[in-house]
Enzyme design. Structure first.
Site, mmCIF file in Angstrom:
data_model
loop_
_atom_site.group_PDB
_atom_site.id
_atom_site.type_symbol
_atom_site.label_atom_id
_atom_site.label_comp_id
_atom_site.label_asym_id
_atom_site.label_seq_id
_atom_site.Cartn_x
_atom_site.Cartn_y
_atom_site.Cartn_z
ATOM 1 N N ASP A 1 -1.800 -18.849 29.129
ATOM 2 C CA ASP A 1 -1.885 -18.016 30.122
ATOM 3 C C ASP A 1 -2.516 -18.339 31.333
ATOM 4 O OD1 ASP A 1 -1.703 -15.278 31.059
ATOM 5 O OD2 ASP A 1 -3.731 -14.992 30.423
ATOM 6 N N HIS B 1 6.461 -13.306 32.663
ATOM 7 C CA HIS B 1 5.166 -13.729 32.407
ATOM 8 C C HIS B 1 4.850 -14.117 30.908
ATOM 9 C CE1 HIS B 1 0.784 -15.005 32.519
ATOM 10 N NE2 HIS B 1 0.437 -13.585 32.122
ATOM 11 N N HIS C 1 0.503 -10.245 24.888
ATOM 12 C CA HIS C 1 -1.227 -10.540 25.280
ATOM 13 C C HIS C 1 -1.571 -9.667 26.159
ATOM 14 C CE1 HIS C 1 0.525 -13.156 28.415
ATOM 15 N NE2 HIS C 1 -0.720 -12.802 29.043
ATOM 16 N N ASP D 1 -6.888 -48.671 38.516
ATOM 17 C CA ASP D 1 -6.154 -48.089 36.821
ATOM 18 C C ASP D 1 -5.500 -46.993 37.560
ATOM 19 O OD1 ASP D 1 -8.406 -46.960 37.598
ATOM 20 O OD2 ASP D 1 -9.183 -46.734 35.390
ATOM 21 N N GLU E 1 -4.044 -4.422 27.858
ATOM 22 C CA GLU E 1 -4.718 -4.212 28.969
ATOM 23 C C GLU E 1 -3.884 -3.522 30.027
ATOM 24 O OE1 GLU E 1 -6.619 -7.402 32.057
ATOM 25 O OE2 GLU E 1 -6.336 -8.121 30.000
ATOM 26 N N ASP E 2 -2.639 -3.803 30.040
ATOM 27 C CA ASP E 2 -1.742 -3.218 31.044
ATOM 28 C C ASP E 2 -1.022 -1.956 30.980
ATOM 29 O OD1 ASP E 2 -2.792 -5.270 32.646
ATOM 30 O OD2 ASP E 2 -0.909 -6.408 32.260
#
Length: 735
Positions: free
Chosen positions: A153, A62, A87, A273, A91-92
């Site tokens: 993300d 990921h 990123h 269009d 958090e994890d």
């Protein structure tokens, strides 16, 4: 049965993705960059080593995919690649922001911090998503890369949404359309915005998405032939005049086709269009504008332009930096075609948005980017002056994302760009808060106009002020910009607070005069007598004379008399129960949540779901309310209160009747109503509750409310009605 995982195959896949990332990033790298990316990759790999995604694949894939999008589709450099790879570590995993800062520096740490969700307890009724979003925006005002990586993300999460449970799909997709797609639009990332919108549709209205995708696919061959013939003469002339260029046909996204069909009430075949022709010129910056107009002249030599459809964003770029010249011309087959003319630089900015501005920053070309910088400065200002709740803030912010602009001028000719529907009062606040606060009215093109006057492109505005003027509650209805609204609210709040203090003083004096103690119990009696249960409200109304202080008498505080009862806010909603009784919805007809427990629920009147509809439950204080996933309110609910969404699906029904509405249009003729009612009552045994039909100039439009068992029953009815001679359109409508 669990699938067997081959560690060797996985390791090779991770390395393949990592090498691909390095290959794509190579043109952007210098010095120590490759080493830094390798270090970030190894850190992330180690931190996430035991983790897997819902799909079962190693988690590291990921962050790698997000970094790939960051470099390949947004065009950002090393700092962003490193931040994208890291990123999720804070958090994890056990990593802290301090660790990231020590290993990778302050810039990366600040971006990762902006991307890390806020943990902690939220009081019920506030929205965790809204708080997280606000935090992310605080970092945006320092570094726009936070939002760009967040968009990458979100794009990867949407691309891999298949492995998520249904209620999560709905929540993530709704958040995306509510916030992230408009953000991508505002930052000029058109390709990402379109893909996010299409993926939203794919998961919330799968049937419609598949149907339109197939239609677009089927018409591809004919479309390509048409483009080839249309482009041929233009291509020849551009070559003859020595232009270096590229021409391509760009298909419209599925979501925008559907939006057009719904907005203009037309079928797929009537959307003219479905694609645009784009001419991209390779010219030096100083010749761009002249070259675009030259190409416009060549195109309109071959094809007749529609004078109302010329859009010149080359002279005045959009607020998100978009530059292009658009015209709609009539082809030889009688079809309107949009032609977009732009330089390579403009195309880069249109595709990669904000990120592409950096690339052209040092070229000495005057940058339209200043409008974007100004917008980010506005976001910063909104965040600093905003003391409303996170949810109110989100609404304010969203209103500023998708709006078109209006261009107006000061008396000295300075251009002021404001959101569409802005008023003279917005204009005053845009010039200066002080001028806004004292605004009496405006002279627009030499004519006196009120505060509420809505601006038009090209208006020249002189603001009239007075020292005695002060904002009022009514002003909030006259403004549409966040800046003006926040400043007015701030003033009104302070004003109310000051007046409430005066009111409190008056009450204290009055109680003293009556010889009554100033205790919480006595104040409660006082509030209950006047039926106002907010102390600030009470004191404020007293101060402005809405409550007469002389009505505060000694008898109100007699302990022998029971005080008035405070009204309960949880009175049962008898009306809902009655409706439920009539409609025959019972607790055993829906399965709610992960277990098959029976809950009390009500059917939402905004979208009237019936068995067979795709539905979800929404927890409220009064129980669970069932909505259709395509309900107009669904997006906002799921985005703001994802924690209150519960899974719901219909069980097999008994033959019960539900109300549904059908809209019908066509050409009027004698006996038509008779034919329609015959189908409803005889051939499908459907009971009708009401029918209204209006006819006008040979056309009719009607609305029929019927009782049906479920969606397949309703679909059959719609199919039969559409076969009636003269009927052109039959569709279901919500309440």
């Amino acid at each position: 049965m669990a699938t067997l995982i081959d560690p060797e195959v996985e390791r090779n896949e991770i390395l393949r993705q990592y090498r691909r990332l390095l290959r794509t990033a190579k043109p952007y790298l210098s010095g120590n960059d490759a080493k830094l990316i390798k270090k970030a990759f190894n850190t992330s790999l180690e931190a996430h080593k035991e983790m897997r995604r819902k799909s079962g694949e190693p988690y590291i894939l990921h962050p790698l995919a997000v970094a790939q999008i960051v470099v390949e589709e947004i065009g950002l450099g090393t700092t962003s690649i490193v931040a994208a790879l890291l990123h999720d570590v804070v958090e994890d995993t056990p990593w802290e922001i301090a660790d990231v800062e020590r290993e990778f520096g302050t810039k990366v740490a600040r971006i990762v911090d902006g991307l890390t969700k806020i943990s902690g307890v939220f009081e019920y009724g506030t929205s965790e998503q809204a708080e997280n979003f606000r935090k992310m925006l605080l970092t945006l005002s320092e570094d726009v890369r936070v939002i760009l990586i967040k968009l990458a993300d979100r794009l990867h999460n949407m691309r891999t949404l298949d492995s998520m449970p249904r209620h999560k799909q709905l929540k993530i997709a709704s958040e995306t359309i509510y916030l992230y797609a408009p953000l991508a639009h505002r930052l000029g990332l058109y390709a990402i915005k379109s893909e996010l919108e299409d993926l939203y549709l794919k998961y919330t209205d799968t049937e419609v998405f598949n149907e339109l995708t197939n239609k677009v696919r089927q018409s591809r061959g004919a479309r390509n032939r048409f483009i080839k013939e249309f482009v041929a003469p233009v291509d020849e002339e551009l070559k003859a005049q020595g232009f270096a260029f590229e021409i391509k046909g760009r298909p419209k996204s599925i979501y925008s086709i559907l939006k057009k069909m719904r907005k203009q009430n037309v079928t797929f075949d009537e959307v003219y269009d479905l694609f645009a022709i784009r001419v991209i010129l390779d010219v030096p910056p100083e010749q761009e504008k002249a070259a675009c107009w030259q190409v416009y002249s060549i195109v309109t030599d071959f094809y007749q332009p529609n004078p109302d459809r010329l859009r010149d964003w080359v002279s005045t770029p959009k607020a998100n930096g978009y530059e292009s010249l658009h015209t709609t011309v009539m082809s030889r087959t009688g079809q309107w075609v949009e032609v977009q003319i732009r330089s390579r630089r403009m195309d880069d900015i249109a595709e990669k948005g904000y990120a592409a501005h950096w690339k052209y920053k040092d070229t000495g070309v005057p940058q339209p980017e200043s409008t974007l910088e100004a917008w980010i400065a506005k976001v910063r200002e909104m965040l600093e002056t905003n003391n409303s709740s996170a949810l109110e803030f989100m609404d304010e912010f969203r209103q500023n994302l998708f709006v078109k602009e209006v261009y107006a001028f000061t008396p000295k000719g300075k251009l002021i760009i404001l959101p569409e529907k802005s008023t003279a009062l917005d204009f005053a606040f845009e010039i200066h808060t002080h001028i806004g606060m004292q605004c009496l009215g405006a002279k627009v093109n030499q004519k006196l106009q009120p505060l509420s006057y809505q601006l038009h492109n090209g208006d020249q505005i002189e603001i009239l002020t007075s020292q005695k003027q002060k904002p009022t509650e009514e002003w909030l209805q006259y403004v549409s910009t966040a800046k003006a609204r926040n400043k007015i609210r701030e003033y009104l709040r302070d004003d109310k607070r000051n007046k409430a203090e005066d009111g409190r003083y008056l009450v204290e004096k009055r109680l003293e005069l009556l010889g009554v103690a100033n205790t919480p119990d006595n104040l409660s009696r006082l509030f209950a007598h006047f039926n106002i249960f907010n102390s600030q409200d009470f004191f404020y109304r007293l101060a402005i004379g809405q409550i007469d202080g002389r009505e505060i008498k000694e008898s109100l505080f007699d302990p022998a008399i029971d005080p008035p009862r405070m009204p309960s806010i949880l009175e049962p909603k008898t009306f809902d129960k009655e409706v439920q009784k009539i409609r025959g919805v019972r607790a055993d007809m829906l399965v709610i949540g992960e277990h098959t427990d029976k809950f009390d629920y009500t059917i939402a009147p905004c979208c009237n779901p019936i068995p067979g509809d795709d539905v979800f439950g929404f927890e409220t204080d009064g129980g669970i309310v069932i909505h259709r996933t395509s309900c107009p309110k669904a997006v906002s609910m799921m985005s703001n209160y994802g924690n209150r969404i519960v899974r719901a699906k219909w069980t097999d029904q008994l033959e019960l009747a539900f109300l549904a509405g059908i809209r019908i249009q066509g050409s009027d003729r004698v006996g038509l109503v008779n034919d329609v009612t015959k189908i409803i009552s005889t051939s499908l045994k459907v009971n009708m509750r009401s029918i209204t039909i209006d006819s006008n100039d040979g056309m009719f439009e009607g609305q029929i409310i019927v009782y049906v068992n479920d969606t397949s029953h309703l679909t059959k009815l719609i199919q039969r009605l559409s076969k009636v001679s003269g009927v052109l359109l039959v569709e279901r409508f919500d309440s």
